[in-house]
Design an enzyme around this catalytic site. Structure first.
Site, mmCIF file in Angstrom:
data_model
loop_
_atom_site.group_PDB
_atom_site.id
_atom_site.type_symbol
_atom_site.label_atom_id
_atom_site.label_comp_id
_atom_site.label_asym_id
_atom_site.label_seq_id
_atom_site.Cartn_x
_atom_site.Cartn_y
_atom_site.Cartn_z
ATOM 1 N N GLU A 147 -6.863 4.776 7.586
ATOM 2 C CA GLU A 147 -6.634 6.206 7.344
ATOM 3 C C GLU A 147 -7.865 6.865 6.714
ATOM 4 O O GLU A 147 -8.154 8.033 6.960
ATOM 5 C CB GLU A 147 -5.365 6.394 6.493
ATOM 6 C CG GLU A 147 -4.122 6.188 7.357
ATOM 7 C CD GLU A 147 -2.951 5.520 6.668
ATOM 8 O OE1 GLU A 147 -2.864 5.563 5.440
ATOM 9 O OE2 GLU A 147 -2.116 4.929 7.394
ATOM 10 N N GLY A 153 2.246 2.169 10.593
ATOM 11 C CA GLY A 153 3.229 3.232 10.419
ATOM 12 C C GLY A 153 3.928 3.641 11.695
ATOM 13 O O GLY A 153 4.607 4.668 11.731
ATOM 14 N N GLY A 176 2.732 -1.316 4.240
ATOM 15 C CA GLY A 176 2.771 0.110 3.914
ATOM 16 C C GLY A 176 4.188 0.572 3.660
ATOM 17 O O GLY A 176 4.756 0.375 2.579
ATOM 18 N N GLY A 177 4.819 1.155 4.685
ATOM 19 C CA GLY A 177 6.156 1.746 4.553
ATOM 20 C C GLY A 177 7.170 0.848 3.855
ATOM 21 O O GLY A 177 7.913 1.300 2.969
ATOM 22 N N HIS A 219 -9.691 1.463 4.553
ATOM 23 C CA HIS A 219 -8.395 1.528 5.239
ATOM 24 C C HIS A 219 -8.534 2.461 6.450
ATOM 25 O O HIS A 219 -9.281 3.443 6.403
ATOM 26 C CB HIS A 219 -7.322 2.054 4.286
ATOM 27 C CG HIS A 219 -5.957 1.996 4.897
ATOM 28 N ND1 HIS A 219 -5.491 2.975 5.740
ATOM 29 C CD2 HIS A 219 -4.994 1.051 4.829
ATOM 30 C CE1 HIS A 219 -4.276 2.637 6.156
ATOM 31 N NE2 HIS A 219 -3.944 1.472 5.623
ATOM 32 N N SER A 227 3.135 -2.298 10.265
ATOM 33 C CA SER A 227 4.583 -2.390 10.491
ATOM 34 C C SER A 227 5.181 -3.750 10.119
ATOM 35 O O SER A 227 6.067 -4.247 10.808
ATOM 36 C CB SER A 227 4.912 -2.010 11.939
ATOM 37 O OG SER A 227 4.516 -0.673 12.197
ATOM 38 N N GLU A 238 -5.809 -4.760 10.383
ATOM 39 C CA GLU A 238 -4.742 -3.797 10.621
ATOM 40 C C GLU A 238 -5.034 -3.016 11.900
ATOM 41 O O GLU A 238 -5.823 -2.050 11.877
ATOM 42 C CB GLU A 238 -4.635 -2.819 9.444
ATOM 43 C CG GLU A 238 -4.295 -3.483 8.122
ATOM 44 C CD GLU A 238 -3.714 -2.483 7.136
ATOM 45 O OE1 GLU A 238 -2.554 -2.649 6.758
ATOM 46 O OE2 GLU A 238 -4.407 -1.528 6.779
ATOM 47 N N ASN A 269 0.870 -1.168 0.000
ATOM 48 C CA ASN A 269 0.000 0.000 0.000
ATOM 49 C C ASN A 269 0.910 1.221 0.000
ATOM 50 O O ASN A 269 1.502 1.550 1.021
ATOM 51 C CB ASN A 269 -0.901 -0.040 1.246
ATOM 52 C CG ASN A 269 -1.719 1.224 1.402
ATOM 53 O OD1 ASN A 269 -1.779 2.058 0.502
ATOM 54 N ND2 ASN A 269 -2.351 1.381 2.567
ATOM 55 N N TRP A 270 1.021 1.843 -1.169
ATOM 56 C CA TRP A 270 1.972 2.964 -1.296
ATOM 57 C C TRP A 270 1.468 4.227 -0.608
ATOM 58 O O TRP A 270 2.226 5.190 -0.455
ATOM 59 C CB TRP A 270 2.240 3.255 -2.778
ATOM 60 C CG TRP A 270 2.978 2.155 -3.501
ATOM 61 C CD1 TRP A 270 3.481 0.991 -2.961
ATOM 62 C CD2 TRP A 270 3.309 2.121 -4.906
ATOM 63 N NE1 TRP A 270 4.089 0.241 -3.933
ATOM 64 C CE2 TRP A 270 4.005 0.906 -5.144
ATOM 65 C CE3 TRP A 270 3.086 2.977 -5.981
ATOM 66 C CZ2 TRP A 270 4.473 0.544 -6.408
ATOM 67 C CZ3 TRP A 270 3.557 2.627 -7.239
ATOM 68 C CH2 TRP A 270 4.247 1.419 -7.447
ATOM 69 N N LYS A 271 0.214 4.281 -0.267
ATOM 70 C CA LYS A 271 -0.381 5.488 0.326
ATOM 71 C C LYS A 271 -0.075 6.713 -0.548
ATOM 72 O O LYS A 271 0.014 6.559 -1.763
ATOM 73 C CB LYS A 271 0.102 5.664 1.769
ATOM 74 C CG LYS A 271 -0.105 4.369 2.576
ATOM 75 C CD LYS A 271 0.041 4.542 4.047
ATOM 76 C CE LYS A 271 -0.193 3.189 4.711
ATOM 77 N NZ LYS A 271 -0.194 3.252 6.156
HETATM 78 P P1 PGA Z 1 2.639 0.148 7.601
HETATM 79 O O1 PGA Z 1 1.205 0.384 6.929
HETATM 80 O O2 PGA Z 1 3.178 -1.162 7.037
HETATM 81 O O3 PGA Z 1 3.469 1.324 7.181
HETATM 82 O O4 PGA Z 1 2.439 0.061 9.065
HETATM 83 C C1 PGA Z 1 0.306 -0.662 6.711
HETATM 84 C C2 PGA Z 1 -0.975 -0.161 6.092
HETATM 85 O O5 PGA Z 1 -1.464 0.905 6.485
HETATM 86 O O6 PGA Z 1 -1.547 -0.812 5.193
#
Ligand code: PGA
Length: 255
Positions: A101, A177, A238-239, A99, A217, A171, A13-15
């Protein structure tokens, strides 16, 4: 059927990250390093403005390309939103729904998730419903209640035939993150709760087809241990999905 009979699903997930050139470099590298896709499914959820370009690079490979969000109407006066038809038209085949966010930073309510799931399925877009509790909810011992509420709301409009297409990502909001990974025990318990919910909601045979991913994470050094948990079928990253050096080792985790 045990989780080990469901094909592992590793998704990035590149956000709202990466410039266009970086995004194209990354997708080319992932495509080049990907196997034939027979033993694991790999996908990236990219910013909408890059969908067409990224999908064009991924074309002809087993790499899936998806949107990070969609709106549930097909067209109209919805400034800033993207429809399922639009993302299909530019070559994407899947989307995230709900998601954390979207839920917490942009205030998307539970009720939207069912409509988004329905809209995606009706337009040939494979949805991944994201669920997860906040730190306050966990501390108040409300994790299971929150997961059930989000699942109930998100899956409300699905028909039995839809389930094999849908996947769910657990999640925990406090692990996204933050570098703080949920413990294997916490992940195991949440995934067991999700599987139990599915088993109670739909026929066992159908419930067993739904893949449940963990996100929060995920890094190269914890991917294999998380994937070894019996109810974990995949990872939403994500990251660590923003660089080949961290994403490829996760994709290539030893099963
Ligand atoms: P993260 O994000 O791996 O940076 O914690 C995961 C996500 O939000 O899908």
């Amino acid at each position: 059927m045990t989780s080990k009979h469901r094909k592992p699903y590793i998704a990035g997930n590149w956000k709202m990250n990466l410039g266009r050139a970086q995004a194209l470099d990354l997708i080319k590298t992932i495509k080049g390093r990907l196997g034939d896709g027979s033993d694991r499914e790999v996908a990236v959820f990219v910013p909408s403005v890059y969908l067409a370009d990224v999908a064009a690079v991924a074309q002809g490979s087993p790499l899936g390309v998806g949107a990070q969000n969609i709106y549930y109407e097909t067209e109209g006066a919805y400034t800033g939103e993207t429809s399922c038809q639009m993302i299909r038209e530019v070559g994407a085949d899947r989307t995230l729904v709900g998601h954390s966010e979207r839920r917490h930073l942009f205030g998307e309510p539970d009720e939207w998730m069912a409509r988004k799931m329905r809209c995606a399925l009706d337009h040939g877009v494979v949805p991944m419903l994201c669920v997860g509790e906040t730190l306050d909810e966990r501390k108040a011992n409300r994790t299971e209640r929150v997961l059930k509420r989000q699942l109930e709301a998100g899956l409300m409009l699905l028909k039995p035939d839809d389930y094999h297409l849908a996947s769910i990502a657990y999640e925990p909001v406090w692990a996204i993150g933050t570098g703080e990974v949920a413990t294997l025990e916490q992940i195991g318990a949440a995934h067991a709760c999700i599987r139990k919910f599915l088993a109670a909601k739909i026929e066992a045979e159908i419930a067993q087809t739904v893949r449940v991913l963990y996100g929060g994470s995920v890094k190269p050094d914890n991917a294999a241990a998380i994937m070894a948990l019996p109810d974990v079928d995949g990872l939403l990253v994500g990251g660590a999905s923003l660089k080949p050096d961290t994403f490829i080792p996760i994709v290539e985790f030893d099963s």
